[in-house]
Motif scaffolding. Structure first.
Motif, PDB file in Angstrom:
ATOM      1  N   ARG B 195       0.821  -1.207   0.000  1.00  0.00           N
ATOM      2  CA  ARG B 195       0.000   0.000   0.000  1.00  0.00           C
ATOM      3  C   ARG B 195       0.851   1.250   0.000  1.00  0.00           C
ATOM      4  O   ARG B 195       0.324   2.356   0.046  1.00  0.00           O
ATOM      5  CB  ARG B 195      -0.881   0.019   1.263  1.00  0.00           C
ATOM      6  CG  ARG B 195      -1.932  -1.049   1.259  1.00  0.00           C
ATOM      7  CD  ARG B 195      -3.282  -0.472   1.682  1.00  0.00           C
ATOM      8  NE  ARG B 195      -4.337  -1.448   1.486  1.00  0.00           N
ATOM      9  CZ  ARG B 195      -4.868  -2.136   2.475  1.00  0.00           C
ATOM     10  NH1 ARG B 195      -4.467  -1.935   3.704  1.00  0.00           N
ATOM     11  NH2 ARG B 195      -5.809  -3.006   2.220  1.00  0.00           N
ATOM     12  N   SER B 196       2.192   1.094   0.010  1.00  0.00           N
ATOM     13  CA  SER B 196       3.035   2.273   0.208  1.00  0.00           C
ATOM     14  C   SER B 196       3.104   3.211  -0.999  1.00  0.00           C
ATOM     15  O   SER B 196       3.412   4.386  -0.815  1.00  0.00           O
ATOM     16  CB  SER B 196       4.441   1.859   0.643  1.00  0.00           C
ATOM     17  OG  SER B 196       5.068   1.138  -0.385  1.00  0.00           O
ATOM     18  N   PRO B 197       2.853   2.766  -2.251  1.00  0.00           N
ATOM     19  CA  PRO B 197       2.844   3.749  -3.341  1.00  0.00           C
ATOM     20  C   PRO B 197       1.760   4.788  -3.091  1.00  0.00           C
ATOM     21  O   PRO B 197       0.656   4.428  -2.697  1.00  0.00           O
ATOM     22  CB  PRO B 197       2.493   2.907  -4.586  1.00  0.00           C
ATOM     23  CG  PRO B 197       2.827   1.526  -4.237  1.00  0.00           C
ATOM     24  CD  PRO B 197       2.625   1.399  -2.763  1.00  0.00           C
ATOM     25  N   ASP B 198       2.085   6.047  -3.274  1.00  0.00           N
ATOM     26  CA  ASP B 198       1.078   7.063  -2.954  1.00  0.00           C
ATOM     27  C   ASP B 198       0.146   7.308  -4.135  1.00  0.00           C
ATOM     28  O   ASP B 198       0.323   6.757  -5.222  1.00  0.00           O
ATOM     29  CB  ASP B 198       1.741   8.364  -2.468  1.00  0.00           C
ATOM     30  CG  ASP B 198       2.705   8.918  -3.496  1.00  0.00           C
ATOM     31  OD1 ASP B 198       2.476   8.664  -4.690  1.00  0.00           O
ATOM     32  OD2 ASP B 198       3.676   9.581  -3.117  1.00  0.00           O
ATOM     33  N   ALA B 199      -0.854   8.123  -3.886  1.00  0.00           N
ATOM     34  CA  ALA B 199      -1.916   8.346  -4.871  1.00  0.00           C
ATOM     35  C   ALA B 199      -1.348   8.884  -6.182  1.00  0.00           C
ATOM     36  O   ALA B 199      -1.794   8.505  -7.263  1.00  0.00           O
ATOM     37  CB  ALA B 199      -2.942   9.324  -4.299  1.00  0.00           C
ATOM     38  N   MET B 200      -0.321   9.730  -6.056  1.00  0.00           N
ATOM     39  CA  MET B 200       0.296  10.315  -7.254  1.00  0.00           C
ATOM     40  C   MET B 200       0.863   9.211  -8.153  1.00  0.00           C
ATOM     41  O   MET B 200       0.646   9.213  -9.377  1.00  0.00           O
ATOM     42  CB  MET B 200       1.416  11.257  -6.806  1.00  0.00           C
ATOM     43  CG  MET B 200       1.956  12.092  -7.905  1.00  0.00           C
ATOM     44  SD  MET B 200       1.427  13.785  -7.746  1.00  0.00           S
ATOM     45  CE  MET B 200       2.418  14.359  -6.382  1.00  0.00           C
ATOM     46  N   GLN B 201       1.590   8.269  -7.543  1.00  0.00           N
ATOM     47  CA  GLN B 201       2.193   7.191  -8.333  1.00  0.00           C
ATOM     48  C   GLN B 201       1.119   6.302  -8.968  1.00  0.00           C
ATOM     49  O   GLN B 201       1.236   5.887 -10.117  1.00  0.00           O
ATOM     50  CB  GLN B 201       3.112   6.355  -7.436  1.00  0.00           C
ATOM     51  CG  GLN B 201       4.354   7.132  -7.012  1.00  0.00           C
ATOM     52  CD  GLN B 201       5.110   6.458  -5.891  1.00  0.00           C
ATOM     53  OE1 GLN B 201       4.512   5.956  -4.940  1.00  0.00           O
ATOM     54  NE2 GLN B 201       6.413   6.453  -5.995  1.00  0.00           N
ATOM     55  N   LEU B 202       0.053   6.003  -8.173  1.00  0.00           N
ATOM     56  CA  LEU B 202      -1.023   5.178  -8.712  1.00  0.00           C
ATOM     57  C   LEU B 202      -1.723   5.901  -9.855  1.00  0.00           C
ATOM     58  O   LEU B 202      -2.070   5.288 -10.876  1.00  0.00           O
ATOM     59  CB  LEU B 202      -2.029   4.850  -7.604  1.00  0.00           C
ATOM     60  CG  LEU B 202      -1.492   3.897  -6.527  1.00  0.00           C
ATOM     61  CD1 LEU B 202      -2.437   3.828  -5.341  1.00  0.00           C
ATOM     62  CD2 LEU B 202      -1.274   2.516  -7.109  1.00  0.00           C
ATOM     63  N   ASP B 203      -1.910   7.199  -9.699  1.00  0.00           N
ATOM     64  CA  ASP B 203      -2.549   7.984 -10.753  1.00  0.00           C
ATOM     65  C   ASP B 203      -1.702   7.999 -12.028  1.00  0.00           C
ATOM     66  O   ASP B 203      -2.214   7.892 -13.137  1.00  0.00           O
ATOM     67  CB  ASP B 203      -2.776   9.430 -10.288  1.00  0.00           C
ATOM     68  CG  ASP B 203      -3.976   9.534  -9.372  1.00  0.00           C
ATOM     69  OD1 ASP B 203      -4.758   8.561  -9.360  1.00  0.00           O
ATOM     70  OD2 ASP B 203      -4.123  10.557  -8.696  1.00  0.00           O
TER      71      ASP B 203
END
Lengths: 280, 306
Positions: B195-203
């Motif tokens: 879960r450590s990738p943040d929203a920016m990376q997922l986006d």
């Protein structure tokens, strides 16, 4: 066979309810967050009961939950005596002593950069060792009553708390320390007003790790000699008599005590470190 | 590197304390033995000596102090006695001998490693399930955390006996304990890592129109590696502790746990102490090994060790 089929049906039903709850619109409400794990836990207990009955598992291998509950009801006095001996005397006394000692050593070590750098690796190393193996030695030294259990527990919780406290005391930014210096704050005001508060999340981390270790230490040490009372004593003797419902009753008590002990620490942590980002 | 000197100082401090503690701990036993051998001991009756503390007795019998370091059945053995016993049982015996610590070490290490591998594998699988399935997250994760607060290790010996009564013996029961203990740290750590990738990376991945498997293999899995190693280091030492505790009161004949118990029961404290230290060394070596692999892996991946 009917029990087995019923068990499978209960499992599917429980899972279906949880799927609906977790993926439904109300999934983020507090009640749903509490209900889902509760339903899961309850499903496992019910399925366990039905499977034990359905496959006619001998109570010598795995007793049914109802047997265990019955035993808890009928041996309340024994369980309470064991709880007092192991948790209240052995584990709690050892936990308090170990934590106090770790705290004192951490404050002492913190006065010297040199000692801090020495203690962190050594303490981290010791925390990973099988310290519970010292149990027979302590029982030999301090006798079989709760004092030896408290000693084992004290040594076991000492190192994690020490390492976390020392690391926590270092966790202030240069800016914060400089600010204290511009206020002309000496060592002690800086310690109490800046460094201890900012170390609190680390200290509580150590204290939380210690809760489980304390219970393990107290129970395991009782396998090596104890008066005729105590959870470790009861587990090993009941086991010898194949009274597995008693063993499971003690497991339930240990699980509840462990979770409660941990929970109390979390509550205190929330009260003390309300300002920390992880609590908001 | 610059912490070598401080570490050595702390270790020297511990050794110094140990050396000093040997005198009062063994003094009473040594005084009794010395009197039987005809030496002059003050006070000269055992009951009078019982009233004195170890330190007090040592001050009255300074000439006996050297004997406390060379006593055959000490309450607290001196460091060099433990070291001597370890050297003797590790290098002095053939590896297949029942007196060799290498033999006992392997008996403990094999189930530890097997259990650790099983526990880690299952832990990673469950973590992936938890991250991708909301139901599993909501229903299993709270119990995984609660299970950490339960002193299940205290029941290890019983599990061994139950499995033994069902005809399952040898390596597997101990591995089961080791697996259980390494399982939950890995689950908790891996869930956090995945879960450590943040929203920016997922986006960003979404803007690339990446598929779910691509998101897993290219972003989530690499991001979880530091967390995985932190869990592995906790898990391997927990596995070893579990195996040793599983060996303790179950009548096991070989392994570090059995050695600790045998030394205790047959009045050979040196055997217990040597086993204890060998277990500590093994744990340290395993954790150190994973630390090394961690540093090499993270370096290759262009990350910093946490």
């Amino acid at each position: 066979m009917m029990y087995v089929a019923l068990g499978i049906a209960v499992w599917i039903l429980g899972w279906w309810i949880n799927v609906r709850l977790a993926n439904g619109a109300a999934s983020d409400t507090v009640s749903a967050r509490v209900a889902v794990p509760l339903i899961f836990g309850l499903t496992i207990v019910v399925v366990w009961e039905l499977m034990v009955r359905g496959f006619e598992v001998s109570p010598v291998i795995l007793p049914a939950p109802t047997d265990v509950i019955e035993r808890i009801g009928s041996s309340g006095a024994t369980l309470w005596a064991d709880f007092r001996q192991t948790i209240l005397k052995g584990a709690l006394v050892g936990y308090v002593l170990g934590a106090a000692a770790a705290f004192a050593v951490a404050i002492l070590a913190d006065r010297s950069e040199f000692l801090t750098r020495g203690i962190l690796p050594v303490g981290g190393f010791m925390a990973a060792l099988p310290i519970v193996g010292t149990a027979p030695i302590f029982v030999k030294w301090l006798g079989s009553d709760w004092e030896s259990k408290a000693a084992v527990v004290g040594v076991m919780v000492f190192f994690p708390i020490l390492v976390n406290t020392v690391a926590g005391l270092k966790d202030t930014s240069a800016m914060q320390r400089d600010l204290m210096r511009t206020y002309a704050a000496g060592y002690w005001p800086t310690l109490f007003k800046l460094r201890l508060p900012s170390a609190a999340p680390f200290i509580f981390n150590g204290l939380k790790i210690g809760t489980t270790l304390a219970l393990i230490g107290a129970i395991v040490a009782e396998f090596f000699g104890s008066p005729t009372v105590g959870m470790g004593f009861r587990i090993s003797t009941s086991f010898g008599q194949l009274a597995l419902d008693m063993v499971w009753a003690e497991i339930v008590v240990a699980a509840l005590a462990g979770s409660a002990f941990y929970g109390i620490m979390v509550l205190i942590e929330k009260r003390v470190t309300f300002w920390h980002p992880s609590q908001r | 590197m610059r912490s070598i000197l401080p570490v050595l100082t702390v270790v020297a401090g511990i050794l110094g304390f140990w050396l000093l503690a040997v005198i009062p701990m063994n003094m009473h036993l040594v005084a009794d033995q010395a009197q039987r051998d005809g030496a002059v001991v003050t006070p000269d009756t055992p009951t009078a000596r019982q009233d004195l503390s170890g330190v007090g007795l040592a001050l009255k019998n300074v000439h006996l102090i050297p004997l406390t370091y060379d006593f055959q059945r000490p309450r607290l053995p001196a460091p060099q006695q433990v070291a001597g016993e370890m050297v003797d049982t590790i290098f002095g015996r053939s590896v297949t001998s029942k007196r060799s610590l290498v033999y006992h070490g392997w008996v403990t290490l094999a189930p530890t490693l097997l259990g650790f591998a099983i526990g880690t594998g299952l832990g990673i699988l469950l973590a992936v399930g938890i991250v991708y399935s909301r139901v599993m997250d909501r229903s299993v994760m709270p119990w995984a955390i609660v299970s950490q607060t339960i002193p299940i290790l205290a029941l290890a010996p019983m599990v061994i006996v139950v499995l033994g009564s069902m005809g399952i013996q040898g390596l597997f029961p101990k591995s089961l304990i080791a697996a259980y203990l390494s399982f939950f740290p890995v689950v908790v750590g891996m869930v956090k890592g995945l879960r450590s990738p943040d929203a920016m990376q997922l986006d960003l991945l979404r803007t690339y129109n990446a598929s779910k498997p691509q998101g897993f293999w290219n972003l989530r899995l690499p991001a979880s590696v530091p967390y995985l190693f932190a869990s592995l280091k906790i898990g391997i030492s927990a596995s070893l502790v579990g195996t040793i505790v599983a060996e303790l009161p179950t009548g096991a004949r070989a392994g570090f746990g059995a050695r600790m118990l045998v030394g205790d029961q047959y009045g050979q404290p040196l055997v217990s102490w040597a086993a204890l230290f060998a277990a500590a060394l093994t744990a340290a070596a395993l954790v150190g090994l994973f630390g090394l692999i961690e540093r090499m892996t993270l370096k290759r991946m262009g990350m910093q060790a946490a």
